[in-house]
Write a protein that holds these residues in place. Structure first.
Motif, mmCIF file in Angstrom:
data_model
loop_
_atom_site.group_PDB
_atom_site.id
_atom_site.type_symbol
_atom_site.label_atom_id
_atom_site.label_comp_id
_atom_site.label_asym_id
_atom_site.label_seq_id
_atom_site.Cartn_x
_atom_site.Cartn_y
_atom_site.Cartn_z
ATOM 1 N N LEU A 53 0.853 -1.189 0.000
ATOM 2 C CA LEU A 53 0.000 0.000 0.000
ATOM 3 C C LEU A 53 0.889 1.240 0.000
ATOM 4 C CD1 LEU A 53 -2.796 1.429 0.449
ATOM 5 C CD2 LEU A 53 -2.356 1.191 2.899
ATOM 6 N N ILE A 54 0.644 2.155 -0.930
ATOM 7 C CA ILE A 54 1.400 3.403 -1.024
ATOM 8 C C ILE A 54 0.427 4.565 -1.019
ATOM 9 C CG2 ILE A 54 2.909 4.803 -2.520
ATOM 10 C CD1 ILE A 54 4.147 2.219 -3.544
ATOM 11 N N TRP A 55 0.768 5.623 -0.289
ATOM 12 C CA TRP A 55 -0.102 6.801 -0.267
ATOM 13 C C TRP A 55 0.737 8.075 -0.154
ATOM 14 C CZ3 TRP A 55 0.794 3.589 3.809
ATOM 15 C CH2 TRP A 55 1.044 4.145 5.064
ATOM 16 N N ALA A 102 -10.156 6.993 11.363
ATOM 17 C CA ALA A 102 -10.676 5.641 11.195
ATOM 18 C C ALA A 102 -11.913 5.748 10.301
ATOM 19 C CB ALA A 102 -11.044 5.014 12.537
ATOM 20 N N VAL A 103 -11.846 5.149 9.114
ATOM 21 C CA VAL A 103 -12.936 5.287 8.149
ATOM 22 C C VAL A 103 -13.921 4.139 8.318
ATOM 23 C CG1 VAL A 103 -13.570 5.435 5.721
ATOM 24 C CG2 VAL A 103 -11.450 6.491 6.521
ATOM 25 N N TYR A 104 -15.177 4.492 8.592
ATOM 26 C CA TYR A 104 -16.262 3.519 8.726
ATOM 27 C C TYR A 104 -17.040 3.470 7.426
ATOM 28 C CZ TYR A 104 -15.432 3.255 13.749
ATOM 29 O OH TYR A 104 -14.863 3.046 14.985
ATOM 30 N N ASN A 105 -17.181 2.251 6.923
ATOM 31 C CA ASN A 105 -17.883 2.038 5.663
ATOM 32 C C ASN A 105 -18.996 1.027 5.884
ATOM 33 O OD1 ASN A 105 -17.715 2.657 2.681
ATOM 34 N ND2 ASN A 105 -17.719 0.423 2.591
ATOM 35 N N PHE A 106 -20.189 1.309 5.399
ATOM 36 C CA PHE A 106 -21.341 0.419 5.522
ATOM 37 C C PHE A 106 -21.871 0.126 4.126
ATOM 38 C CE2 PHE A 106 -21.084 2.993 9.383
ATOM 39 C CZ PHE A 106 -20.991 2.004 10.353
ATOM 40 N N SER A 107 -22.349 -1.114 3.916
ATOM 41 C CA SER A 107 -22.687 -1.524 2.561
ATOM 42 C C SER A 107 -23.653 -2.698 2.566
ATOM 43 C CB SER A 107 -21.409 -1.925 1.814
ATOM 44 O OG SER A 107 -21.682 -2.494 0.564
ATOM 45 N N GLU A 127 -5.959 3.135 3.511
ATOM 46 C CA GLU A 127 -6.540 1.947 2.886
ATOM 47 C C GLU A 127 -7.811 2.301 2.133
ATOM 48 O OE1 GLU A 127 -6.555 -1.955 4.598
ATOM 49 O OE2 GLU A 127 -5.487 -1.229 6.362
ATOM 50 N N TYR A 128 -8.660 3.065 2.768
ATOM 51 C CA TYR A 128 -9.919 3.434 2.122
ATOM 52 C C TYR A 128 -9.664 4.213 0.829
ATOM 53 C CZ TYR A 128 -14.610 5.300 1.456
ATOM 54 O OH TYR A 128 -15.830 5.628 0.921
ATOM 55 N N LEU A 129 -8.733 5.125 0.865
ATOM 56 C CA LEU A 129 -8.524 6.024 -0.262
ATOM 57 C C LEU A 129 -7.566 5.485 -1.314
ATOM 58 C CD1 LEU A 129 -8.199 9.351 1.759
ATOM 59 C CD2 LEU A 129 -10.143 8.673 0.346
ATOM 60 N N LYS A 140 -12.746 -3.315 -4.970
ATOM 61 C CA LYS A 140 -12.841 -2.283 -3.933
ATOM 62 C C LYS A 140 -11.444 -1.758 -3.589
ATOM 63 C CE LYS A 140 -12.793 -5.200 0.202
ATOM 64 N NZ LYS A 140 -13.312 -5.329 1.573
ATOM 65 N N PHE A 141 -10.752 -1.297 -4.621
ATOM 66 C CA PHE A 141 -9.453 -0.675 -4.372
ATOM 67 C C PHE A 141 -9.668 0.762 -3.905
ATOM 68 C CE2 PHE A 141 -10.539 -0.523 -8.837
ATOM 69 C CZ PHE A 141 -10.181 0.739 -9.279
ATOM 70 N N GLY A 142 -8.605 1.554 -3.856
ATOM 71 C CA GLY A 142 -8.703 2.881 -3.255
ATOM 72 C C GLY A 142 -9.841 3.709 -3.825
ATOM 73 N N ARG A 143 -10.723 4.189 -2.951
ATOM 74 C CA ARG A 143 -11.915 4.902 -3.420
ATOM 75 C C ARG A 143 -11.571 6.181 -4.157
ATOM 76 N NH1 ARG A 143 -12.639 0.438 -0.289
ATOM 77 N NH2 ARG A 143 -14.821 0.084 0.290
#
Length: 291
Positions: A65-67, A104-109, A122-124, A153-156
């Motif tokens: 992971l790189i950002w 901390a990114v919360y994702n619901f689906s 990770e989210y981005l 579901k890679f970086g949004r």
């Protein structure tokens, strides 16, 4: 959330080799698969990097992971994300909502594995490798092979443009506790054996990404937030944050993270505003939603 060690340096490509070089001239990750999307956007820039537990399907190595190096907020905060719609998925026609609570990114689906909490990088910025990638033949979500699922579901921020409402001064600990409760409820819900990858209690009007986050925000005092559709709720919430700022209870600002284009994802599109009241809000608060 336990994570692997973080490295920093400049992402480079020289003589066919791709690596990260630190300030001492040491090279890292030459033998790891480095996604081309990173080279497209971050080559010759200072970046952070760490290994994920997931592995690349082609090499078997841990995914890197790189950002980019970005300034971080100094005060407790939360950020409401409106993600534009993914044009290749009908289920994404209305867009998506997520919530970053103090890093901390919360994702619901409606997909059980996308109900999660993760760090923003990770989210981005997850790479389109291994299980994060679209299927190489269909270019879409495909879990027909349980040994090699492709969740797409890679970086949004590579998949969509993200509209952000940044808020400081709210009760972020209470907000975090409420989101943790929602995740526990989701993962303790009975599974549908015919569709095990689906969240069995998902409901567009009462148990969706939008309504869950809307309700946890209402639970910390933003009681005027309304809407079941992502963009409409984002507009309603943004106006509620502005009203709270006028009263001196919070500080807020708004910005856009433009999509970082890669071949694995077509350009995202804004979803329609369906509530006429929100159309009026768009005109009245044009500076919040420009871009």
């Amino acid at each position: 959330m336990a994570v692997n060690p973080i490295y920093s340096g400049v992402l480079k490509k020289e003589n066919g080799a791709v690596f990260i070089e630190d300030a001492r001239g040491l090279r890292y990750f030459e033998r790891y698969p480095i996604w081309n999307g990173y080279l497209r956007h971050f080559c010759d820039y200072e970046v952070y990097a760490r290994l994920l537990s997931e592995r690349d399907y082609e090499t078997g190595e841990q995914i890197l992971l790189i950002w980019p190096k970005e300034s971080q907020p100094e005060f407790p905060f939360f950020e409401l994300y409106y993600n534009e719609r993914l044009i290749k998925y009908p289920a994404s026609t209305l867009g998506h909502i997520a919530l970053n609570i103090d890093g901390a990114v919360y994702n619901f689906s409606h997909l059980i594995n996308e109900n999660e909490v993760m760090q923003p990088e990770e989210y981005l910025y997850r790479p389109a490798l291994g299980e994060f990638a679209p299927h190489p033949l269909t270019g879409r979500f495909d879990v027909s092979d349980p040994q090699k699922p492709y969740y797409d579901k890679f970086g949004r921020n590579f998949m969509r443009t993200i509209h952000v409402a940044h808020v400081e001064g709210a009760d972020v600990e209470k907000l975090r506790l409420r989101c943790d409760e929602e995740l526990r409820r989701i993962y303790s819900a009975p599974r549908d054996l015919k569709r095990p990858h689906k969240y069995s209690e998902f409901n567009f009007f009462t148990r969706s990404c939008t309504t869950i986050i809307r309700d946890v925000l209402r639970g910390i005092g933003f009681t005027d937030i309304k809407g079941v559709i992502p963009r409409d709720m984002f507009i309603s919430a943004s106006c509620a944050f502005c009203e709270a700022e006028k009263k001196g209870t919070i500080k807020c600002r708004f910005y856009i993270k433009p999509q970082l284009f890669v071949p694995e994802a077509p350009p995202s599109k804004r979803s329609l505003v369906l509530n006429p009241r929100n159309l009026l809000r768009l005109k009245k608060h044009r500076q919040l939603f420009a871009g």
